[in-house]
Design an enzyme around this catalytic site. Structure first.
Site, PDB file in Angstrom:
ATOM      1  N   GLY A  58       0.831  -1.265   0.084  1.00  0.00           N
ATOM      2  CA  GLY A  58       0.011   0.104   0.050  1.00  0.00           C
ATOM      3  C   GLY A  58       0.714   1.166  -0.050  1.00  0.00           C
ATOM      4  N   LEU A  60       1.568   3.625  -2.287  1.00  0.00           N
ATOM      5  CA  LEU A  60       1.398   4.747  -2.815  1.00  0.00           C
ATOM      6  C   LEU A  60       0.293   5.592  -2.180  1.00  0.00           C
ATOM      7  CD1 LEU A  60       1.425   3.609  -6.679  1.00  0.00           C
ATOM      8  CD2 LEU A  60       3.168   4.555  -5.314  1.00  0.00           C
ATOM      9  N   GLY A  61       0.151   5.526  -1.089  1.00  0.00           N
ATOM     10  CA  GLY A  61      -0.967   6.314  -0.285  1.00  0.00           C
ATOM     11  C   GLY A  61      -0.289   7.436   0.341  1.00  0.00           C
ATOM     12  N   GLN A  62      -0.960   8.007   1.514  1.00  0.00           N
ATOM     13  CA  GLN A  62      -0.203   9.223   1.933  1.00  0.00           C
ATOM     14  C   GLN A  62       1.073   9.048   2.587  1.00  0.00           C
ATOM     15  OE1 GLN A  62      -2.587  10.861   5.420  1.00  0.00           O
ATOM     16  NE2 GLN A  62      -1.183  12.638   5.446  1.00  0.00           N
ATOM     17  N   ASP A  84       1.997  -1.652  -4.607  1.00  0.00           N
ATOM     18  CA  ASP A  84       0.781  -1.120  -4.557  1.00  0.00           C
ATOM     19  C   ASP A  84       0.062  -1.737  -5.527  1.00  0.00           C
ATOM     20  OD1 ASP A  84      -1.827   0.735  -4.298  1.00  0.00           O
ATOM     21  OD2 ASP A  84      -0.461   1.793  -2.738  1.00  0.00           O
ATOM     22  N   ILE A 103      -2.839  -7.271  -1.896  1.00  0.00           N
ATOM     23  CA  ILE A 103      -2.390  -8.237  -0.742  1.00  0.00           C
ATOM     24  C   ILE A 103      -3.650  -9.179  -0.455  1.00  0.00           C
ATOM     25  CG2 ILE A 103      -1.202  -6.393   0.493  1.00  0.00           C
ATOM     26  CD1 ILE A 103      -3.931  -5.794   2.135  1.00  0.00           C
ATOM     27  N   TYR A 191     -13.120   0.544   9.953  1.00  0.00           N
ATOM     28  CA  TYR A 191     -11.734   0.631  10.008  1.00  0.00           C
ATOM     29  C   TYR A 191     -11.108   0.494  11.466  1.00  0.00           C
ATOM     30  CZ  TYR A 191      -7.489   3.629   9.865  1.00  0.00           C
ATOM     31  OH  TYR A 191      -5.976   4.330   9.903  1.00  0.00           O
ATOM     32  N   LYS A 195      -8.634  -2.586  12.816  1.00  0.00           N
ATOM     33  CA  LYS A 195      -7.333  -2.082  13.506  1.00  0.00           C
ATOM     34  C   LYS A 195      -7.042  -2.986  14.758  1.00  0.00           C
ATOM     35  CE  LYS A 195      -5.453   0.316  10.098  1.00  0.00           C
ATOM     36  NZ  LYS A 195      -3.993  -0.255   9.582  1.00  0.00           N
ATOM     37  N   ILE A 221      -2.144  11.965  10.568  1.00  0.00           N
ATOM     38  CA  ILE A 221      -0.942  12.437  10.060  1.00  0.00           C
ATOM     39  C   ILE A 221      -0.896  13.261   9.078  1.00  0.00           C
ATOM     40  CG2 ILE A 221       1.256  11.613   8.808  1.00  0.00           C
ATOM     41  CD1 ILE A 221       0.634  10.378  11.784  1.00  0.00           C
TER      42      ILE A 221
HETATM   43  N1  LIG Z   1      -2.393   8.783   7.174  1.00  0.00           N
HETATM   44  C1  LIG Z   1      -3.021   8.568   8.489  1.00  0.00           C
HETATM   45  O1  LIG Z   1      -3.114   9.843   9.033  1.00  0.00           O
HETATM   46  C2  LIG Z   1      -2.913   7.428   9.338  1.00  0.00           C
HETATM   47  C3  LIG Z   1      -3.241   7.412  10.656  1.00  0.00           C
HETATM   48  C4  LIG Z   1      -3.419   6.201  11.035  1.00  0.00           C
HETATM   49  C5  LIG Z   1      -2.864   5.087  10.853  1.00  0.00           C
HETATM   50  N2  LIG Z   1      -2.779   5.013   9.375  1.00  0.00           N
HETATM   51  C6  LIG Z   1      -2.158   3.864   8.770  1.00  0.00           C
HETATM   52  O2  LIG Z   1      -1.052   3.952   8.000  1.00  0.00           O
HETATM   53  C7  LIG Z   1      -1.241   2.927   7.016  1.00  0.00           C
HETATM   54  C8  LIG Z   1      -1.144   3.894   5.655  1.00  0.00           C
HETATM   55  O3  LIG Z   1      -1.790   5.034   5.549  1.00  0.00           O
HETATM   56  P1  LIG Z   1      -1.974   6.063   4.375  1.00  0.00           P
HETATM   57  O4  LIG Z   1      -2.765   7.260   4.868  1.00  0.00           O
HETATM   58  O5  LIG Z   1      -0.811   6.163   3.613  1.00  0.00           O
HETATM   59  O6  LIG Z   1      -3.262   5.283   3.853  1.00  0.00           O
HETATM   60  P2  LIG Z   1      -3.723   5.492   2.087  1.00  0.00           P
HETATM   61  O7  LIG Z   1      -5.525   5.374   2.140  1.00  0.00           O
HETATM   62  O8  LIG Z   1      -3.182   7.050   1.702  1.00  0.00           O
HETATM   63  O9  LIG Z   1      -3.204   4.379   1.368  1.00  0.00           O
HETATM   64  C9  LIG Z   1      -3.554   2.884   1.138  1.00  0.00           C
HETATM   65  C10 LIG Z   1      -2.969   2.361   0.186  1.00  0.00           C
HETATM   66  O10 LIG Z   1      -3.459   1.253  -0.104  1.00  0.00           O
HETATM   67  C11 LIG Z   1      -3.580   0.607  -1.172  1.00  0.00           C
HETATM   68  N3  LIG Z   1      -4.370  -0.808  -1.221  1.00  0.00           N
HETATM   69  C12 LIG Z   1      -5.746  -0.613  -1.240  1.00  0.00           C
HETATM   70  N4  LIG Z   1      -6.241  -1.988  -1.566  1.00  0.00           N
HETATM   71  C13 LIG Z   1      -4.953  -2.707  -1.747  1.00  0.00           C
HETATM   72  C14 LIG Z   1      -4.946  -3.820  -1.733  1.00  0.00           C
HETATM   73  N5  LIG Z   1      -5.832  -4.709  -2.028  1.00  0.00           N
HETATM   74  N6  LIG Z   1      -3.535  -4.348  -2.093  1.00  0.00           N
HETATM   75  C15 LIG Z   1      -2.408  -3.568  -1.922  1.00  0.00           C
HETATM   76  N7  LIG Z   1      -2.740  -2.330  -1.687  1.00  0.00           N
HETATM   77  C16 LIG Z   1      -4.080  -1.900  -1.548  1.00  0.00           C
HETATM   78  C17 LIG Z   1      -4.243   1.920  -1.894  1.00  0.00           C
HETATM   79  O11 LIG Z   1      -3.970   1.956  -3.302  1.00  0.00           O
HETATM   80  C18 LIG Z   1      -3.501   3.025  -1.397  1.00  0.00           C
HETATM   81  O12 LIG Z   1      -2.261   3.586  -2.115  1.00  0.00           O
HETATM   82  C19 LIG Z   1      -2.785   2.586   6.826  1.00  0.00           C
HETATM   83  O13 LIG Z   1      -2.741   1.003   7.379  1.00  0.00           O
HETATM   84  C20 LIG Z   1      -3.505   3.445   7.953  1.00  0.00           C
HETATM   85  O14 LIG Z   1      -4.492   2.748   8.460  1.00  0.00           O
HETATM   86  C21 LIG Z   1      -2.586   6.264   8.657  1.00  0.00           C
HETATM   87  C1  LIG Z   2      -6.577   8.653  12.139  1.00  0.00           C
HETATM   88  C2  LIG Z   2      -6.235   7.731  10.874  1.00  0.00           C
HETATM   89  O1  LIG Z   2      -6.276   6.490  11.184  1.00  0.00           O
HETATM   90  C3  LIG Z   2      -6.588   8.333   9.690  1.00  0.00           C
HETATM   91  N1  LIG Z   2      -5.947   9.635   9.196  1.00  0.00           N
HETATM   92  C4  LIG Z   2      -8.153   8.558   9.593  1.00  0.00           C
HETATM   93  O2  LIG Z   2      -8.630   9.683   9.724  1.00  0.00           O
HETATM   94  O3  LIG Z   2      -9.181   7.646   9.273  1.00  0.00           O
END
Ligand SMILES: NC(=O)c1ccc[n+]([C@@H]2O[C@H](COP(=O)([O-])OP(=O)(O)OC[C@H]3O[C@@H](n4cnc5c(N)ncnc54)[C@H](O)[C@@H]3O)[C@@H](O)[C@H]2O)c1
Ligand SMILES: C[C@@H](O)[C@H](N)C(=O)O
Length: 369
Positions: A58, A60-62, A84, A103, A191, A195, A221
């Site tokens: 995953g 390519l996300g944030q 991704d 995945i 969600y 988790k 984040i």
């Molecule tokens: N960004 C936040 O504020 C934050 C806060 C708490 C926890 N997290 C956790 O950190 C991790 C990364 O967060 P993020 O913000 O980069 O998430 P995001 O939503 O920006 O990116 C998630 C990525 O998962 C990929 N994805 C979706 N389905 C998939 C599959 N079947 N196989 C492979 N990849 C797949 C998507 O294409 C996407 O690029 C996540 O587990 C999230 O729960 C993030």
């Molecule tokens: C907090 C974190 O898990 C994510 N940024 C959401 O808001 O869902």
């Protein structure tokens, strides 16, 4: 006799009553899928070094690209594979190894781990809180079924596994101000439920099979050069973009909604630090990590110090507001600070300066062109 046979089947020795690590190994088939010869691998030489060989799912996300950059600086470009199911932008594709990985496809995951001799896995694939409520069955598949694949491949190949959890793993019946590591967890989003499941499954695999599972509960984040993927805390990223571009921002949470937040540099550093921490320093396998906590109106006040014409208005999104109202207001991360020395660098003023500097310079570049 029957009792002894039952004990053996579940991996218990009748003599000592202790667990032996019988692995939950799946049927060993050969995947028809091969990594194409022209995949964007930068001729990784997998000669044995002290460096881990890393896979990020995953990615390519944030958060994933920033994590890859940090890990590549530390372990070398070719030691870190970003993956991704989406197509990477050019600059990401050319910055280091990238591979397609879904995945939900266990054999493909195993093939990647085996062919690249992966030793550390950062599991970032997920559907976040708001988007998960809009698509519960997909969130259940990705966040729960996908996690099972990750756990199995990690235990089968003896990987060190990082899975992020979230403030969203708590709910309205949790103590919210502050929220300690161990307390009631009854989240009301798919969600959050997924988790909590990930935390418990990872810890179970750790105690049952010896999996080196490590988990941090991230706050919301905040990042400048990557977009959030559909969460409740997204407003705290968008506000900077709109402040520099339009001088105003419409917020989808109420003015007094207090949530824990963290700048991305702190988040990624915490992730690397907990992965590098000696196992004996970890009294737990799932830790809260925290940096700051603020409301939209407090964030707006801080932005106003830099952008005097800035205006914030409110148009509350009922789904996101209900989610935020059940989440922690302040996060107690004293165990992370005590056990492995966690310390954040960015408080609210430093965060706002860093974000506005980035967006301000982007805007100036755009205006100059
Ligand atoms: N960004 C936040 O504020 C934050 C806060 C708490 C926890 N997290 C956790 O950190 C991790 C990364 O967060 P993020 O913000 O980069 O998430 P995001 O939503 O920006 O990116 C998630 C990525 O998962 C990929 N994805 C979706 N389905 C998939 C599959 N079947 N196989 C492979 N990849 C797949 C998507 O294409 C996407 O690029 C996540 O587990 C999230 O729960 C993030
Ligand atoms: C907090 C974190 O898990 C994510 N940024 C959401 O808001 O869902």
């Amino acid at each position: 006799m029957l009792f002894i046979r039952m004990l053996r089947r579940v991996g218990l020795s009748p003599a000592c009553g202790c667990w032996t690590p019988i692995l939950p190994v799946r049927f060993l088939g050969i995947s028809p899928r091969q990594i194409p010869a022209d995949a964007n691998f930068h001729s990784a030489s997998f000669s044995d070094t002290d460096h881990p060989r890393v896979l990020i799912t995953g990615g390519l996300g944030q958060l994933g690209v920033g994590l890859a950059n940090l890990l590549r600086k530390r372990f070398g470009k070719d030691s870190v594979i970003l993956s991704d199911i989406r197509k990477p932008p050019d600059h990401v594709f050319h910055s280091g190894p990238f591979i397609y990985s879904d995945i939900l496809d266990y054999k493909n995951l195993r093939e990647i781990v085996v062919n690249n001799r992966i030793t550390w896995l950062f599991h970032y694939s997920a559907l976040l809180s708001a988007i998960g409520e809009a698509n519960v069955s997909l969130a259940r598949a990705v966040n729960i079924t996908g996690l099972h694949n990750i756990l199995d491949v990690a235990v089968e190949h003896n990987l060190r596994l990082f899975v992020p959890s979230t403030i969203g793993a708590f709910g309205p019946t949790s103590p919210r101000n502050p929220t300690p590591d161990l307390c009631i967890q009854r989240p009301r989003t798919i969600y959050g439920v997924s988790k909590v499941h990930a935390e418990l499954m990872g810890e179970y695999y750790h105690y049952r099979y010896g999996l080196d599972f490590r988990c941090l509960r991230y706050p919301g984040i905040i990042s400048a050069d990557s977009q959030p993927g559909g969460g409740t805390t997204d407003y705290a990223v968008q506000i900077f973009h709109d402040a520099t571009k339009h001088g105003k921002f419409e917020c989808n949470l109420e003015a007094r909604t207090r949530l824990p937040m963290m700048y991305i540099d702190d988040c990624l550093r915490a992730t690397l630090e907990v992965m590098e921490a000696p196992a004996e320093s970890l009294s737990m396998r799932t830790y809260n990590v925290s940096a700051m906590s603020f409301t939209p109106e407090e964030l707006a006040q801080e932005v106003l110090k830099h952008v005097p014409e800035f205006q914030i208005t409110y148009n509350v999104d009922a789904v996101r507001q209900a989610i935020a109202d059940g989440w922690p207001m302040n996060f107690d991360d004293s165990n992370a600070r005590k056990d492995w020395g966690w310390k954040h660098d960015f408080d609210l003023p430093e965060l706002v300066t860093a974000m506005l500097n980035f967006h301000g310079s982007e805007t100036r570049v755009a205006q100059a062109n």
